[in-house]
Design a protein around this motif. Structure first.
Motif, PDB file in Angstrom:
ATOM      1  N   HIS A 141       0.783  -1.231   0.000  1.00  0.00           N
ATOM      2  CA  HIS A 141       0.000   0.000   0.000  1.00  0.00           C
ATOM      3  C   HIS A 141       0.817   1.284   0.000  1.00  0.00           C
ATOM      4  CE1 HIS A 141      -3.481  -2.529   0.869  1.00  0.00           C
ATOM      5  NE2 HIS A 141      -2.783  -3.080   1.836  1.00  0.00           N
ATOM      6  N   VAL A 142       2.130   1.211   0.157  1.00  0.00           N
ATOM      7  CA  VAL A 142       2.933   2.435   0.244  1.00  0.00           C
ATOM      8  C   VAL A 142       4.061   2.413  -0.778  1.00  0.00           C
ATOM      9  CG1 VAL A 142       2.416   2.660   2.706  1.00  0.00           C
ATOM     10  CG2 VAL A 142       4.544   1.571   1.992  1.00  0.00           C
ATOM     11  N   ARG A 143       4.414   3.593  -1.248  1.00  0.00           N
ATOM     12  CA  ARG A 143       5.562   3.767  -2.135  1.00  0.00           C
ATOM     13  C   ARG A 143       6.266   5.070  -1.764  1.00  0.00           C
ATOM     14  NH1 ARG A 143       4.770  -0.652  -2.674  1.00  0.00           N
ATOM     15  NH2 ARG A 143       4.553  -1.983  -4.498  1.00  0.00           N
ATOM     16  N   SER A 144       7.528   5.149  -2.137  1.00  0.00           N
ATOM     17  CA  SER A 144       8.324   6.341  -1.860  1.00  0.00           C
ATOM     18  C   SER A 144       8.657   7.024  -3.182  1.00  0.00           C
ATOM     19  CB  SER A 144       9.612   5.963  -1.118  1.00  0.00           C
ATOM     20  OG  SER A 144      10.371   7.113  -0.817  1.00  0.00           O
ATOM     21  N   LEU A 169      -2.840   5.098  -3.247  1.00  0.00           N
ATOM     22  CA  LEU A 169      -1.480   4.771  -2.836  1.00  0.00           C
ATOM     23  C   LEU A 169      -1.024   5.762  -1.767  1.00  0.00           C
ATOM     24  CD1 LEU A 169       0.566   2.604  -3.776  1.00  0.00           C
ATOM     25  CD2 LEU A 169       1.655   4.371  -5.141  1.00  0.00           C
ATOM     26  N   CYS A 170      -0.529   5.273  -0.643  1.00  0.00           N
ATOM     27  CA  CYS A 170       0.025   6.147   0.391  1.00  0.00           C
ATOM     28  C   CYS A 170       1.502   6.391   0.081  1.00  0.00           C
ATOM     29  CB  CYS A 170      -0.132   5.509   1.775  1.00  0.00           C
ATOM     30  SG  CYS A 170      -1.856   5.319   2.294  1.00  0.00           S
ATOM     31  N   LEU A 178      -1.475  14.272   6.399  1.00  0.00           N
ATOM     32  CA  LEU A 178      -0.052  13.972   6.547  1.00  0.00           C
ATOM     33  C   LEU A 178       0.239  13.562   7.979  1.00  0.00           C
ATOM     34  CD1 LEU A 178       3.019  15.734   5.097  1.00  0.00           C
ATOM     35  CD2 LEU A 178       2.888  15.443   7.572  1.00  0.00           C
ATOM     36  N   ARG A 179       1.023  12.508   8.132  1.00  0.00           N
ATOM     37  CA  ARG A 179       1.481  12.053   9.443  1.00  0.00           C
ATOM     38  C   ARG A 179       2.991  11.905   9.407  1.00  0.00           C
ATOM     39  NH1 ARG A 179      -2.306  12.605  13.191  1.00  0.00           N
ATOM     40  NH2 ARG A 179      -1.394  10.952  14.484  1.00  0.00           N
ATOM     41  N   TRP A 180       3.618  12.098  10.556  1.00  0.00           N
ATOM     42  CA  TRP A 180       5.026  11.782  10.708  1.00  0.00           C
ATOM     43  C   TRP A 180       5.111  10.363  11.251  1.00  0.00           C
ATOM     44  CZ3 TRP A 180       9.289  14.873   9.580  1.00  0.00           C
ATOM     45  CH2 TRP A 180       8.988  16.170   9.171  1.00  0.00           C
ATOM     46  N   LEU A 229       4.336  10.755   5.873  1.00  0.00           N
ATOM     47  CA  LEU A 229       3.389   9.845   5.227  1.00  0.00           C
ATOM     48  C   LEU A 229       2.175  10.629   4.758  1.00  0.00           C
ATOM     49  CD1 LEU A 229       2.209   6.932   4.636  1.00  0.00           C
ATOM     50  CD2 LEU A 229       1.262   7.037   6.969  1.00  0.00           C
ATOM     51  N   LEU A 230       1.890  10.565   3.464  1.00  0.00           N
ATOM     52  CA  LEU A 230       0.684  11.170   2.899  1.00  0.00           C
ATOM     53  C   LEU A 230      -0.336  10.069   2.651  1.00  0.00           C
ATOM     54  CD1 LEU A 230       2.192  13.687   0.322  1.00  0.00           C
ATOM     55  CD2 LEU A 230       0.822  14.294   2.326  1.00  0.00           C
ATOM     56  N   LEU A 231      -1.555  10.241   3.140  1.00  0.00           N
ATOM     57  CA  LEU A 231      -2.584   9.227   3.009  1.00  0.00           C
ATOM     58  C   LEU A 231      -3.253   9.326   1.642  1.00  0.00           C
ATOM     59  CD1 LEU A 231      -2.081   9.299   6.085  1.00  0.00           C
ATOM     60  CD2 LEU A 231      -4.543   8.890   6.402  1.00  0.00           C
ATOM     61  N   GLY A 232      -3.318   8.186   0.948  1.00  0.00           N
ATOM     62  CA  GLY A 232      -3.969   8.139  -0.340  1.00  0.00           C
ATOM     63  C   GLY A 232      -5.478   8.169  -0.219  1.00  0.00           C
ATOM     64  N   GLU A 233      -6.137   8.392  -1.348  1.00  0.00           N
ATOM     65  CA  GLU A 233      -7.592   8.443  -1.387  1.00  0.00           C
ATOM     66  C   GLU A 233      -8.189   7.144  -0.852  1.00  0.00           C
ATOM     67  OE1 GLU A 233     -11.100  10.467  -2.109  1.00  0.00           O
ATOM     68  OE2 GLU A 233      -9.063  11.205  -2.481  1.00  0.00           O
ATOM     69  N   GLY A 234      -9.214   7.269  -0.003  1.00  0.00           N
ATOM     70  CA  GLY A 234      -9.863   6.095   0.560  1.00  0.00           C
ATOM     71  C   GLY A 234      -9.292   5.631   1.877  1.00  0.00           C
ATOM     72  N   TRP A 235      -8.181   6.223   2.292  1.00  0.00           N
ATOM     73  CA  TRP A 235      -7.565   5.849   3.562  1.00  0.00           C
ATOM     74  C   TRP A 235      -7.826   6.935   4.612  1.00  0.00           C
ATOM     75  CZ3 TRP A 235      -5.891   1.160   4.600  1.00  0.00           C
ATOM     76  CH2 TRP A 235      -5.449   0.335   3.556  1.00  0.00           C
ATOM     77  N   SER A 236      -7.972   6.484   5.843  1.00  0.00           N
ATOM     78  CA  SER A 236      -8.080   7.378   6.986  1.00  0.00           C
ATOM     79  C   SER A 236      -7.137   6.867   8.057  1.00  0.00           C
ATOM     80  CB  SER A 236      -9.518   7.417   7.526  1.00  0.00           C
ATOM     81  OG  SER A 236      -9.873   6.155   8.079  1.00  0.00           O
TER      82      SER A 236
END
Length: 264
Positions: free
Chosen positions: A154-157, A184-185, A209-211, A239-246
């Motif tokens: 679910h995550v990419r850099s 995608l986060c 955005l979260r640290w 960390l940036l949250l992608g669409e659909g994520w909370s």
């Protein structure tokens, strides 16, 4: 927005919450091998730095070299970027080259063509300026070796290189928003340029955005802000949250874990 076509196969759905399905399929075994963009001397230096960092983490604390705390990195020379983009542009228009088989995304900005390909779960978006016959730049969404398999899905850099003439036009921001819009986060790299840091801060006005701290193959939640000393640590990322994520969903799916004691 038009659906995304892959270079040689369709991207499957991510295993995301029922409320959202994504078009990424990072771990598909059917992903055909493709070479990454042509490596420059700068890329080689960064690759060596990552290997040394991995070795550093395996050494006993008493023999580790002093840790560097500088998080804002210098930019690669403009001439290096221009040379790499010229080489990639030739590959993009060379029949038989893997890049020549890229699919076109829907126009994300007027006057530019956005090409997309996927290799081993990593996504490449090349931005072409047809009026000038050149590549404006590209963004790569890399997998993270610092996270476990569950999180890797679910995550990419993201990492970007754009020619000076195209910087400051919001192109990279548009490409990042394209990925975020598909669930995608995004996790920042260990080091950033000043421009990249400003880009993340701008995206944080539209996306949560979260640290986070990357420890033991997990992402640990540090909150919406991080003290300067904590932000300087190499295992601390944004960390940036992608669409659909909370935030509750990330915790419920065990993608984000409570901060370790004393890590704030």
């Amino acid at each position: 927005m038009n659906a995304i076509a892959l270079c040689r196969r369709s991207l499957g759905h991510l295993h995301t919450p029922p409320s959202h399905r994504s078009s990424f399929s990072p771990r598909s075994a059917l992903a055909f091998p493709q070479p990454p963009p042509t490596r420059t001397a700068w890329d080689a230096v960064l690759s060596l730095a990552w290997r040394l960092l991995a070795l550093h983490r395996t050494l006993p604390p008493q023999i580790r070299p002093p840790r560097l705390e500088l998080r804002i990195d210098v930019n690669p020379p403009d001439e290096d970027i221009e040379a790499e983009l010229a080489s990639l542009y030739r590959r993009l228009h060379t029949p038989g080259d893997a890049m020549n088989a890229c699919a076109r995304l829907a126009a994300l900005q007027p006057g530019l063509i956005f090409h997309h390909r996927e290799a081993d779960g990593e996504h490449y978006v090349y931005v072409e300026d047809p009026s000038r016959g050149c590549l404006a730049g590209y963004t790569v969404f890399n997998r993270l070796i610092e996270v476990d398999r569950r999180t890797d899905r679910h995550v990419r850099s993201p990492h970007s290189k754009y020619a000076p003439a195209y910087q400051g036009r919001g192109i990279a921001s548009t490409v990042y928003a394209w990925a975020l819009g598909r669930g995608l986060c995004l996790v920042s790299g260990a080091r950033q340029s000043e421009g990249a840091h400003a880009l993340w801060r701008a995206l944080a006005r539209r996306h949560p955005l979260r640290w986070v701290s990357l420890q033991a193959k997990r992402m640990h939640d540090l909150g919406s802000e991080a003290p300067a000393a904590r932000a300087a640590a190499l295992d601390t990322r944004m960390l940036l949250l992608g669409e659909g994520w909370s935030l509750p969903q990330l915790h419920a799916h065990q993608l984000l874990h409570p901060a370790a004691p004393g890590s704030r």
